[in-house]
Structure formats: C-alpha cells, structure tokens
Motif scaffolding. Sequence first.
Motif, PDB file in Angstrom:
ATOM      1  N   ASP A  51      -5.628   8.338  -1.475  1.00 50.49           N
ATOM      2  CA  ASP A  51      -5.950   8.374  -0.036  1.00 50.49           C
ATOM      3  C   ASP A  51      -5.275   7.257   0.748  1.00 50.49           C
ATOM      4  O   ASP A  51      -5.311   7.254   1.992  1.00 50.49           O
ATOM      5  N   PHE A  52      -4.682   6.279   0.088  1.00 49.57           N
ATOM      6  CA  PHE A  52      -3.959   5.219   0.800  1.00 49.57           C
ATOM      7  C   PHE A  52      -2.436   5.437   0.745  1.00 49.57           C
ATOM      8  O   PHE A  52      -1.680   4.613   1.247  1.00 49.57           O
ATOM      9  N   ARG A  53      -1.984   6.529   0.135  1.00 49.55           N
ATOM     10  CA  ARG A  53      -0.540   6.712  -0.094  1.00 49.55           C
ATOM     11  C   ARG A  53       0.245   6.874   1.197  1.00 49.55           C
ATOM     12  O   ARG A  53       1.391   6.408   1.279  1.00 49.55           O
ATOM     13  N   ASN A  54      -0.342   7.543   2.225  1.00 51.04           N
ATOM     14  CA  ASN A  54       0.422   7.714   3.465  1.00 51.04           C
ATOM     15  C   ASN A  54       0.295   6.498   4.393  1.00 51.04           C
ATOM     16  O   ASN A  54       0.893   6.466   5.466  1.00 51.04           O
ATOM     17  N   GLY A  55      -0.517   5.495   4.004  1.00 47.62           N
ATOM     18  CA  GLY A  55      -0.632   4.260   4.786  1.00 47.62           C
ATOM     19  C   GLY A  55      -1.546   4.347   5.982  1.00 47.62           C
ATOM     20  O   GLY A  55      -1.875   3.307   6.581  1.00 47.62           O
ATOM     21  N   LEU A  56      -1.987   5.541   6.409  1.00 46.75           N
ATOM     22  CA  LEU A  56      -2.776   5.668   7.644  1.00 46.75           C
ATOM     23  C   LEU A  56      -4.165   5.048   7.481  1.00 46.75           C
ATOM     24  O   LEU A  56      -4.610   4.248   8.324  1.00 46.75           O
ATOM     25  N   LYS A  57      -4.904   5.443   6.424  1.00 45.76           N
ATOM     26  CA  LYS A  57      -6.241   4.879   6.228  1.00 45.76           C
ATOM     27  C   LYS A  57      -6.173   3.402   5.820  1.00 45.76           C
ATOM     28  O   LYS A  57      -7.109   2.626   6.074  1.00 45.76           O
ATOM     29  N   LEU A  58      -5.041   3.020   5.194  1.00 45.98           N
ATOM     30  CA  LEU A  58      -4.875   1.600   4.853  1.00 45.98           C
ATOM     31  C   LEU A  58      -4.781   0.767   6.124  1.00 45.98           C
ATOM     32  O   LEU A  58      -5.426  -0.290   6.255  1.00 45.98           O
ATOM     33  N   MET A  59      -3.973   1.248   7.124  1.00 47.31           N
ATOM     34  CA  MET A  59      -3.860   0.537   8.398  1.00 47.31           C
ATOM     35  C   MET A  59      -5.212   0.534   9.130  1.00 47.31           C
ATOM     36  O   MET A  59      -5.624  -0.483   9.733  1.00 47.31           O
ATOM     37  N   LEU A  60      -5.942   1.681   9.075  1.00 50.14           N
ATOM     38  CA  LEU A  60      -7.231   1.786   9.744  1.00 50.14           C
ATOM     39  C   LEU A  60      -8.241   0.793   9.122  1.00 50.14           C
ATOM     40  O   LEU A  60      -9.016   0.126   9.844  1.00 50.14           O
ATOM     41  N   LEU A  61      -8.210   0.700   7.749  1.00 57.08           N
ATOM     42  CA  LEU A  61      -9.111  -0.253   7.063  1.00 57.08           C
ATOM     43  C   LEU A  61      -8.852  -1.677   7.540  1.00 57.08           C
ATOM     44  O   LEU A  61      -9.789  -2.446   7.832  1.00 57.08           O
ATOM     45  N   LEU A  62      -7.575  -2.068   7.648  1.00 53.64           N
ATOM     46  CA  LEU A  62      -7.239  -3.435   8.067  1.00 53.64           C
ATOM     47  C   LEU A  62      -7.673  -3.696   9.504  1.00 53.64           C
ATOM     48  O   LEU A  62      -8.103  -4.803   9.846  1.00 53.64           O
ATOM     49  N   GLU A  63      -7.553  -2.661  10.385  1.00 52.38           N
ATOM     50  CA  GLU A  63      -7.983  -2.841  11.772  1.00 52.38           C
ATOM     51  C   GLU A  63      -9.506  -3.045  11.841  1.00 52.38           C
ATOM     52  O   GLU A  63      -9.984  -3.885  12.631  1.00 52.38           O
ATOM     53  N   VAL A  64     -10.258  -2.292  11.010  1.00 53.48           N
ATOM     54  CA  VAL A  64     -11.724  -2.408  11.044  1.00 53.48           C
ATOM     55  C   VAL A  64     -12.173  -3.792  10.555  1.00 53.48           C
ATOM     56  O   VAL A  64     -13.009  -4.463  11.173  1.00 53.48           O
ATOM     57  N   ILE A  65     -11.637  -4.252   9.428  1.00 48.15           N
ATOM     58  CA  ILE A  65     -12.144  -5.504   8.842  1.00 48.15           C
ATOM     59  C   ILE A  65     -11.608  -6.732   9.555  1.00 48.15           C
ATOM     60  O   ILE A  65     -12.215  -7.808   9.494  1.00 48.15           O
ATOM     61  N   ASP A  91       2.889  -5.961   5.848  1.00 55.28           N
ATOM     62  CA  ASP A  91       3.361  -7.029   6.738  1.00 55.28           C
ATOM     63  C   ASP A  91       2.175  -7.721   7.429  1.00 55.28           C
ATOM     64  O   ASP A  91       2.172  -8.950   7.626  1.00 55.28           O
ATOM     65  N   PHE A  92       1.142  -6.920   7.814  1.00 53.05           N
ATOM     66  CA  PHE A  92      -0.038  -7.490   8.478  1.00 53.05           C
ATOM     67  C   PHE A  92      -0.786  -8.430   7.517  1.00 53.05           C
ATOM     68  O   PHE A  92      -1.238  -9.517   7.900  1.00 53.05           O
ATOM     69  N   ILE A  93      -0.877  -8.007   6.240  1.00 45.64           N
ATOM     70  CA  ILE A  93      -1.550  -8.859   5.242  1.00 45.64           C
ATOM     71  C   ILE A  93      -0.791 -10.168   5.064  1.00 45.64           C
ATOM     72  O   ILE A  93      -1.375 -11.264   5.029  1.00 45.64           O
ATOM     73  N   CYS A  94       0.540 -10.067   4.991  1.00 44.55           N
ATOM     74  CA  CYS A  94       1.359 -11.280   4.829  1.00 44.55           C
ATOM     75  C   CYS A  94       1.220 -12.203   6.041  1.00 44.55           C
ATOM     76  O   CYS A  94       1.300 -13.432   5.933  1.00 44.55           O
ATOM     77  N   SER A  95       1.040 -11.594   7.245  1.00 40.99           N
ATOM     78  CA  SER A  95       0.926 -12.418   8.461  1.00 40.99           C
ATOM     79  C   SER A  95      -0.344 -13.262   8.436  1.00 40.99           C
ATOM     80  O   SER A  95      -0.468 -14.229   9.209  1.00 40.99           O
ATOM     81  N   LYS A  96      -1.298 -12.940   7.560  1.00 41.27           N
ATOM     82  CA  LYS A  96      -2.533 -13.719   7.442  1.00 41.27           C
ATOM     83  C   LYS A  96      -2.412 -14.809   6.371  1.00 41.27           C
ATOM     84  O   LYS A  96      -3.418 -15.376   5.935  1.00 41.27           O
ATOM     85  N   GLY A  97      -1.202 -15.125   5.964  1.00 44.15           N
ATOM     86  CA  GLY A  97      -0.971 -16.207   5.012  1.00 44.15           C
ATOM     87  C   GLY A  97      -1.128 -15.805   3.572  1.00 44.15           C
ATOM     88  O   GLY A  97      -1.274 -16.669   2.705  1.00 44.15           O
ATOM     89  N   VAL A  98      -1.124 -14.498   3.263  1.00 45.52           N
ATOM     90  CA  VAL A  98      -1.299 -14.027   1.892  1.00 45.52           C
ATOM     91  C   VAL A  98       0.060 -13.663   1.306  1.00 45.52           C
ATOM     92  O   VAL A  98       0.847 -12.954   1.945  1.00 45.52           O
ATOM     93  N   LYS A  99       0.346 -14.174   0.105  1.00 47.58           N
ATOM     94  CA  LYS A  99       1.599 -13.831  -0.564  1.00 47.58           C
ATOM     95  C   LYS A  99       1.367 -12.649  -1.503  1.00 47.58           C
ATOM     96  O   LYS A  99       0.521 -12.718  -2.388  1.00 47.58           O
TER      97      LYS A  99
END
Length: 879
Positions: A51-65, A91-99
């Motif tokens: 369910d995360f393969r197309n990236g849509l729900k992954l982006m939605l999860l990051l926006e919610v949390i 890229d959004f995860i990396c922008s939060k200082g996570v490698k």
Amino acid sequence: RSTPQPQPQDEWDRDLLLDPAWEKQQRKTFTAWCNSHLRKAGTQIENIEDDFRNGLKLMLLLEVISGERLPKPDKGKMRFHKIANVNKALDFICSKGVKLVSIGAEEIVDGNTKMTLGMIWTIILRFAIQDISVEETSAKEGLLLWCQRKTAPYRNVNVQNFHISWKDGLALCALIHRHRPDLIDYSKLKKDDPIGNLNTAFEVAEKYLDIPKMLDAEDIVNTPKPDEKAIMTYVSCFYHAFAGAEQAETAANRICKVLAVNQENEKLMEEYEKLASELLEWIRKTIPWLENRTAEHHMRAMQQKLEDFRDYRRVHKPPRVQEKCQLEINFNTLQTKLRLSNRPAFMPSEGKMVSDIANAWKGLEQVEKGYEEWLLTEIRRLERLDHLAEKFKQKCSLHQSWTSGKEELLSMKDYESASLMEIRALMRKHEAFESDLAAHQDRVEQIAAIAQELNELDYHDASSVNTRCQGICDQWDNLGTLTQKRRDSLERVEKLWETIDQLYLEFAKRAAPFNNWMDGAMEDLQDMFIVHSTEEIHSLITAHDQFKATLPEADKERMATMGIQSEIVKIAQTYGIKLSGVNPYTNLSPQDITNKWETVKHLVPLRDQMLQEEVARQQANERLRRQFAAQANIIGPWIQTKMEEIGHVSVDIAGSLEEQMNSLKQYEQNIINYKCNIDKLEGDHQLSQESLIFDNKHTNYTMEHIRVGWEQLLTTIARTINEVENQILTRDAKGISQEQLNEFRASFNHFDRRNGMMDPDDFRACLISMGYDLGEVEFARIMTLVDSNNTGVVTFQAFIDFMTRETAETDTADQVMASFKILASDKSYITVDELRRELPPEQAEYCISRMTRYIGADGPAGALDYISFSSALYGESDL
C-alpha cells in the motif's frame, strides 16, 4: 538534547535475518501504528509493503504526523510516477535531519518488505520517539527510564529492556493502572497468566486510551525475545497518551514543593512567636522580683534571698540564656530559608522582634546587676546590726545591774540619825560612789552611741532600743540629781564630825578605781567582736597582748590595796580594836577584790582561746580566697582565649565550610567539657559567701565576671555555628561551589575593617575588585538589597546572600503561576475539585484555605484566584 539517529540499514538486515518472527511482529505493529494516524485522514493500509508502493499514502502519512504539507504528488500510475512520489516522501524525511542508509525509492516501489519496514521504523523513530527525553537522556533511554519510574511501585514488574521485560503483560498493565487506576484492578492480575494480562492491556488501551492493538499476545509469549522495535513503538503510544498527565504531575510537584516551603516556614514562625512570648513573659515576671529591694529584718531571711538569687543564676537563668540564643538562631535560620526560597522576610508580632527581646533582656540584666551587691550589703548591715544589738543588750544589762537600787540608796535619810563615824563613813562612801558614777559615764555614752548607730543603720526594732536607751538616760540624769542632793546634805553635816580613819578611807579610794579597772577588764575580756580579715584579728590579738602586759602592774596595785587592809587588821590586833568587819567608806570588801581578780585571771586564757579560734577561721577564709582566685585566674583568660579562637575560625578560609563546622563543633564540645570547672568555681564561690567572705584581693575576676563571660562564650559559639550552617544552607540551596564561597569569603575578609562588617565605601571597593562596573544609581540599588534597614554597614551574611542571588536561580512567582495554569487547563482560575484532584491532601487544603475568590465573570461559583495567591507567596501582595 541529543537527536537519536535511525538504525543503520545493515543492522536492520541482520535483525531480520536472525529472527524472521520479528518481521511478523513488526509488520503487525507498524501497520497498526500507521493506521492510527491515517484514519485521521479517512483511510488506512492493509498490506504495508504493497500500500506504500505508489507513494501516495506514504506522503499522506507524513503530512498527518508532521502537520506539514508535502509537494503535490504526481497523478500518473507509471513506475516513474511512483518513484517520484516515494522520493518526495524520502526527501521530506531527510529534510528533518534523518539520514537514510541504503533505502531507495526503487526498493519501496518494488515492494521490498525489509526496506519498507526499515523506512517505517525510521519514521517512527523521528516522529514518535525522538522527542521523548527524561533527564537529558537519549530517546530510547528516556522512554525506558520513564517506564521504570512509573512501574517501580508495582510487584512482579522490573523493566530493564524493550523485549523480555514485557512478556508477562504486567508492565503494560502497571503503566495503565499508574495513570488510570479506574481501568484495571492490578491486585487481581497473575504473573503466570501472561496472555490474559497482555490481552487485558491491549483491550483496555484500545477501548479507553485510543491506542490500537499493535501486538499479538501469543506471538509475544511464544517468542523467546520479542521484537524490540515493535515493543518500543507500542509503548511510545502510552507515553504520548499520558503526556498531558505528566505535564500536570510536574506542575503539581512544583506547587507542592513551593507550598511545603511555605508550610515549614509558617511552622518556624509560629514556634518563634511561642518561644518569644514565653521568654518575654518570664522576663516580665522576673524583673519585679529583682527590682524588689525591700530588706528583711532577720539575717536568715536575707540569706534565703541570697540563696534564691544563686538558684536563679545557676538553675533558672541559664536555660533562658540558651532559649534567647536559640531564639536568635531560629530567627536567623528562618530569614535565611525565606531568602533562599525567594520569600519576603519574617516580621514578628509587635513587641516580639529580636531587638525587643534583646532590649527586654538588657533591662533584666540591668536590674539584676545591682541585686546581688544589694543583698550582700544588706547581709553585712544585718550582721552589723545583730552584733550591735547584742552588744547594746549586754551593756544595758551590765549598767542596769549596776544601777539597781542606787536611787533608793541615794534617797535614804540615814545621815540624820548617824554617829560621827557613821557620818564620816557616809560622806566617804558617797565620794566613792561619785567616783564610781563618773567611771560609769563612759558606759552610758557607749550605750547611747550604739543606740544611735542602730538607728542610723535602720534597725528593725529601733523603737524598743530607743525606749530602753531613753530609760537608761533618764535614770542616769535622775541619779546625777540625787547624787548632788545627797552630797549637799552630807556636806552640810560633815563639819560636825571628825575625820574618818585614814586607812579605811585610803582603802576605799584605792579599791574603787581598781575595782572599776577590773570591771572594765572583765567587760573587755567578754566583749564581742566581728572581723573580716587576718589583719583585723591580729590587731585584736596585739591589743590583748598589750592588756596582758599590764597585769603585773595591776597585781602590784592589788597587793598594795590588800596591804592597807592587812595594816588595818594589824593595828586592830596590836591595839585590841574590835572591827565590825565592814569598811564604812565602801561596799567593796577585800574578798570582792580577790574574787574579781580571780575572775580576770580566768577570763584571760578564755579570751586567748576565742582569738586563736578566730585566727583559724580567718586563715580558712584566706585559703578559700586563694582557692577561688587560683581557679578564676585560669578560667577567665581561658574564656577570653576561646572567644578569640572562635573569632579566628569564623574568618579562616583555608578549609571548607564542613571543615570549619567540624572545628567549631570541636570547640563547642571542649567548651561543654569545660563546664565542670565553672561548676567547681561556683561551689567555691558559694563556700566563700557562706563564710561571709565579700572581697578577694588575689584576683580581679568575680563570679559574676566569670558567669557573664561564660554565657557570652556559649552564645558566641552557638551563633558562629549557626552562621556556618546558614552558609552551608545557602551554598547547597543556591548550588554555588565551595570555591565560589571561599572566593566570596576571601573578598569580604580583605575589605573587612570592622570585625564582620564592611562600610559602604569598603563594600563598593570589594564589588569593583570582583569585576562590577558600578554607577551611583546601581550601587544605591545594591545597597538597598544588602542594607535594607539603613544600618550603614554590610554584614557577611548579607554579602553572601547578594552574591548567591547574583550567581544562582530560584523559583519565582511566575513559575508557580505557570504551574497552577497547567493544573487549571489554561484557565485564569482554578476550582476546589481540581486542587484536590491534582495535589496531595495537605497541600490542597493549604491552597483552598488561603486562595481568595476569583472575581472574573468567566469563573463559576467557588472558583479561586491562583494568580494573586502565587504573587503573595513571594511577598508581592498580602495573603
């Protein structure tokens, strides 16, 4: 705060290879965790790697949390569209200082389970666990420490990790019960029912805490070591669920701490008020007793007063001296605690200031100062009065014994019918009487002089003395008048008669003065005396020796007088004259002379014995003087030396405060051990007073000097110890180091020219030497802090308080207000129920009884004003 980094991908791979069962636990837990957030957006996932393969729900999860917007996703369904969307999420995860190590968009799009789980764990670490920190620890350590503290009181729970410590389910149930005891009855749980315990925790958390079921009880129990990441993810949900309660608990703890300080201070204030009242009442009752200088009439009563005063100085006053010292120590300690807790200074009730007590004590010591001297003076006076009164009675008795019947004899008319020889005899007898009368004139004058002295010394029975003295004087005047009348009568008829026998006349003339001399000698030999020194008794012995030297000459006079009587007898025998046996010219017979002479010789050795006994008594008194002086001349300088040594210790900065305290405690113990010497000196002092010794030329120290010095020494050591205790209290409460405190003390001592105090100019110089850039306005402001009473000096304690305020932080009214605001859920008022729910009973009732009613329109009935209460705690308004 350190930022925990996601677990490297190669470590992630090793974990999955070691125990495939972990992959199942992680898949279930991570899926449930993601859904707990995605449902807020109205969606969920079922298969985490698909369910995360197309990236849509992954982006939605990051926006919610995160609460942030991500770039707009690509709408196409081609592989490159999916890769592009996953890359936007990464890229959004990396922008939060996570490698991200070894995690690429292609693996996620291809449905790589390991990589997908690794990515989700990275997100959980960053957004759910990273901000958990207790006492500046890392996120994992902070979460573990939080769990340990919350479950510490529970039996059968020992949280040491995030795997096997949770297998029996008791730790999860304890976490829930700690925050919501209404949801679980912990006492009914059993350690040997892990599946039941785990399911209870899962069901209660899902139903009442909105924490979805992320784990499977059977998987956890049947896995030797449950997956750490799955357990951490699930437990972190509890931390976030109870975060609000943690904030309220922290606020409640702060308020309890502040209120506890206030309650302790109020208790100290009440104790001070009670002790001050008792001490002032004792002084008020004692002063009239010391002011009463009404003298008693009897020596025993005055000696009892002296004994009562000794009991007062030795038994009753010393505990009060300690109470006064303790009162000052309690006051200083209380003020120090108030300063350290940023509270306003304590102001005792009117009339109960330390200065008021000091003034009352000063008044007590002023009236006490002359009381003992007055007692001793009165005792000397009564001693003198008793001596004079006894002497007066003795001389009066002797005189009245002599005058007994004299008026009747002088009034007789025997010469009217007497013969020639009888007339001559009466005339000569009267002349002898006149000689005797003249000799007694001194005795009457002595009696009058003694009576006058008794009146001047305010003898209590002066009226009877005056009555008796007046009677003797009146009788003496009457005797003089009768004597003169009888002489006139005898001289009138004397011319008619021939001269009386010369031998009888010579005997009478010589016997009368000798008889008077013997009377005087007997009186002197029996005379009472009172002396206070060996010099005085030796003077009496010298006078007695001089008297004894006159005895041979007196014996010659006796022999000559008795020779006249022998010549009369010889003539009568020679010429056959019949003698009547009575000398017509005197009542004195030769036997009278002989008897009195034997009495004089008997009294001389008795007088010797009395004088020698008095010599022994005075020598014993001198030994007492020397014994007292020997001790006093040691104790007095010892007390002065200890006072100076204590002063040196109080300014010595070579060691720590604890070392200084140990040194002072040793001094205090030495002083306590020395008390036996004071007691022994008191015993010698009492022996001296009982022996009526009132002066001592061998020492300049009196018992009163020693007592005052001893009391000052006890007070000084107690105050000095209290000052060091307050410095330790200040240092520990303010968090300043021993080196800082030594630096403060060294700076103060350098500019201290007044033995523990600095003038304003020296204080300014001291501040400049420590790096302060002072203008007139700033220095004036600082002076109001260190010398609030305008005494013109800066004490060491005030200097330390100022320097610690400059280098340390304290709780403030604003901090307390902020804590109350948390308990009140951001309202500007707080209710009674909220206080009783959030605070321990004692602190809650303390607040309820002191908070004023909230007057705002937005508050319900009974609402309380915590803002004015917080200000009042720090002296900014009145409670």
